[in-house]
Design a protein around this motif. Structure first.
Motif, PDB file in Angstrom:
ATOM      1  N   PHE A 120       0.810  -1.130  -0.097  1.00 40.45           N
ATOM      2  CA  PHE A 120       0.073   0.164   0.001  1.00 40.45           C
ATOM      3  C   PHE A 120       0.966   1.379   0.089  1.00 40.45           C
ATOM      4  O   PHE A 120       0.991   2.059   0.981  1.00 40.45           O
ATOM      5  N   PRO A 121       1.626   1.459  -1.163  1.00 43.45           N
ATOM      6  CA  PRO A 121       2.486   2.724  -0.907  1.00 43.45           C
ATOM      7  C   PRO A 121       1.795   3.865  -0.931  1.00 43.45           C
ATOM      8  O   PRO A 121       2.386   4.956  -0.384  1.00 43.45           O
ATOM      9  N   GLY A 122       0.759   3.968  -1.256  1.00 46.11           N
ATOM     10  CA  GLY A 122      -0.189   5.313  -1.187  1.00 46.11           C
ATOM     11  C   GLY A 122      -0.474   5.857   0.292  1.00 46.11           C
ATOM     12  O   GLY A 122      -0.880   6.815   0.416  1.00 46.11           O
ATOM     13  N   GLN A 123      -0.318   4.660   0.961  1.00 50.18           N
ATOM     14  CA  GLN A 123      -0.589   4.958   2.518  1.00 50.18           C
ATOM     15  C   GLN A 123       0.413   5.659   3.335  1.00 50.18           C
ATOM     16  O   GLN A 123       0.466   6.084   4.672  1.00 50.18           O
ATOM     17  N   PHE A 124       1.428   5.656   2.635  1.00 55.39           N
ATOM     18  CA  PHE A 124       2.822   6.236   3.195  1.00 55.39           C
ATOM     19  C   PHE A 124       3.236   7.714   2.528  1.00 55.39           C
ATOM     20  O   PHE A 124       3.068   7.734   1.580  1.00 55.39           O
ATOM     21  N   GLY A 125       4.012   8.265   3.310  1.00 54.28           N
ATOM     22  CA  GLY A 125       4.400   9.508   2.896  1.00 54.28           C
ATOM     23  C   GLY A 125       3.693  10.855   3.358  1.00 54.28           C
ATOM     24  O   GLY A 125       2.431  10.428   3.757  1.00 54.28           O
ATOM     25  N   ALA A 126       4.189  11.765   3.241  1.00 54.18           N
ATOM     26  CA  ALA A 126       3.334  13.109   3.458  1.00 54.18           C
ATOM     27  C   ALA A 126       2.413  13.451   2.314  1.00 54.18           C
ATOM     28  O   ALA A 126       2.763  13.460   1.108  1.00 54.18           O
ATOM     29  N   ALA A 127       1.075  13.963   2.847  1.00 56.30           N
ATOM     30  CA  ALA A 127       0.272  14.161   1.906  1.00 56.30           C
ATOM     31  C   ALA A 127       0.530  15.635   1.174  1.00 56.30           C
ATOM     32  O   ALA A 127       1.242  16.668   2.092  1.00 56.30           O
ATOM     33  N   VAL A 128       0.791  15.893  -0.105  1.00 54.96           N
ATOM     34  CA  VAL A 128       0.948  17.226  -0.843  1.00 54.96           C
ATOM     35  C   VAL A 128       0.077  17.939  -0.794  1.00 54.96           C
ATOM     36  O   VAL A 128      -1.183  17.777  -1.306  1.00 54.96           O
ATOM     37  N   PRO A 129       0.129  19.157  -0.006  1.00 51.21           N
ATOM     38  CA  PRO A 129      -0.972  20.293  -0.002  1.00 51.21           C
ATOM     39  C   PRO A 129      -1.128  20.595  -1.355  1.00 51.21           C
ATOM     40  O   PRO A 129      -0.240  20.740  -2.177  1.00 51.21           O
ATOM     41  N   PRO A 130      -2.284  21.204  -2.015  1.00 51.41           N
ATOM     42  CA  PRO A 130      -2.462  21.889  -3.128  1.00 51.41           C
ATOM     43  C   PRO A 130      -1.609  23.078  -3.038  1.00 51.41           C
ATOM     44  O   PRO A 130      -1.335  23.736  -2.059  1.00 51.41           O
ATOM     45  N   ALA A 131      -1.177  23.622  -4.357  1.00 45.89           N
ATOM     46  CA  ALA A 131      -0.478  24.795  -4.362  1.00 45.89           C
ATOM     47  C   ALA A 131      -1.039  25.952  -3.958  1.00 45.89           C
ATOM     48  O   ALA A 131      -0.655  26.823  -3.357  1.00 45.89           O
ATOM     49  N   SER A 132      -2.358  26.036  -4.401  1.00 45.30           N
ATOM     50  CA  SER A 132      -3.221  27.389  -4.010  1.00 45.30           C
ATOM     51  C   SER A 132      -4.349  26.733  -3.760  1.00 45.30           C
ATOM     52  O   SER A 132      -5.018  25.787  -4.153  1.00 45.30           O
TER      53      SER A 132
END
Length: 173
Positions: A120-132
């Motif tokens: 489940f690689p999508g469950q790991f790492g920081a969520a990237v916030p939208p640019a704006s």
């Protein structure tokens, strides 16, 4: 009006015999009334072997509960450490695969965490916030190239373009 409190009276308990009537102002001793049995005998409960087996089963259940709680803390803590977005959900997915060592610790914790990370690689790492927050409002779309627009351009303008886009445009028609 002076009222004197008796200190040496026997207290009334919610169970057991009532204090004797003569206890009213004297320092009385414990009466000879029968004391209620607090611990029931084995004959009222049934067979001692049944009681022992029931207690053993309850003991094993409590040990399993403690072991599972420790495994939960260990696995979710490790998942949080490596950046899992929902460690509780991931633990629920693998709690049936836990293997315990004789001392009660999880024997395959590292393998489970690694399997979750790969599966489940999508469950790991920081969520990237939208640019704006405006979702791209005000940005003009990049004009698509066409053969007509290329024909109108000067060679210096064409040289500044992305050549991959130019190749795609020429290959389409």
């Amino acid at each position: 009006m002076n009222r004197q409190t008796e200190i040496n009276t026997q207290p009334t308990l919610p169970f057991g015999p009532e204090p004797p009537a003569s206890a009213g102002g004297t320092n009385s001793t414990v009466s000879d009334a029968p004391i209620p049995e607090i611990v029931p005998s084995a004959t009222t409960h049934g067979n001692d072997a049944d009681d022992i087996s029931q207690l053993k089963a309850e003991n094993e259940q409590l040990k399993a509960t403690i072991r599972n709680a420790a495994a939960h803390r260990q696995i979710t803590g490790e998942l949080e450490r490596i950046g899992a977005r929902s460690p509780e959900l991931l633990f629920e997915a693998v709690k049936g695969d836990l293997q315990f060592s004789p001392d009660g610790s999880v024997a395959n914790a590292a393998a489970i965490v690694e399997r979750l990370r790969r599966g489940f690689p999508g469950q790991f790492g920081a969520a990237v916030p939208p640019a704006s927050i405006d979702a791209g409002a005000g940005f003009a779309p990049t004009p698509r190239l066409s053969k007509d627009s290329l024909a109108k351009m000067k060679p210096a303008e064409i040289a500044k373009l992305d050549w991959e886009e130019v190749k795609r445009t020429l290959a389409q028609n």
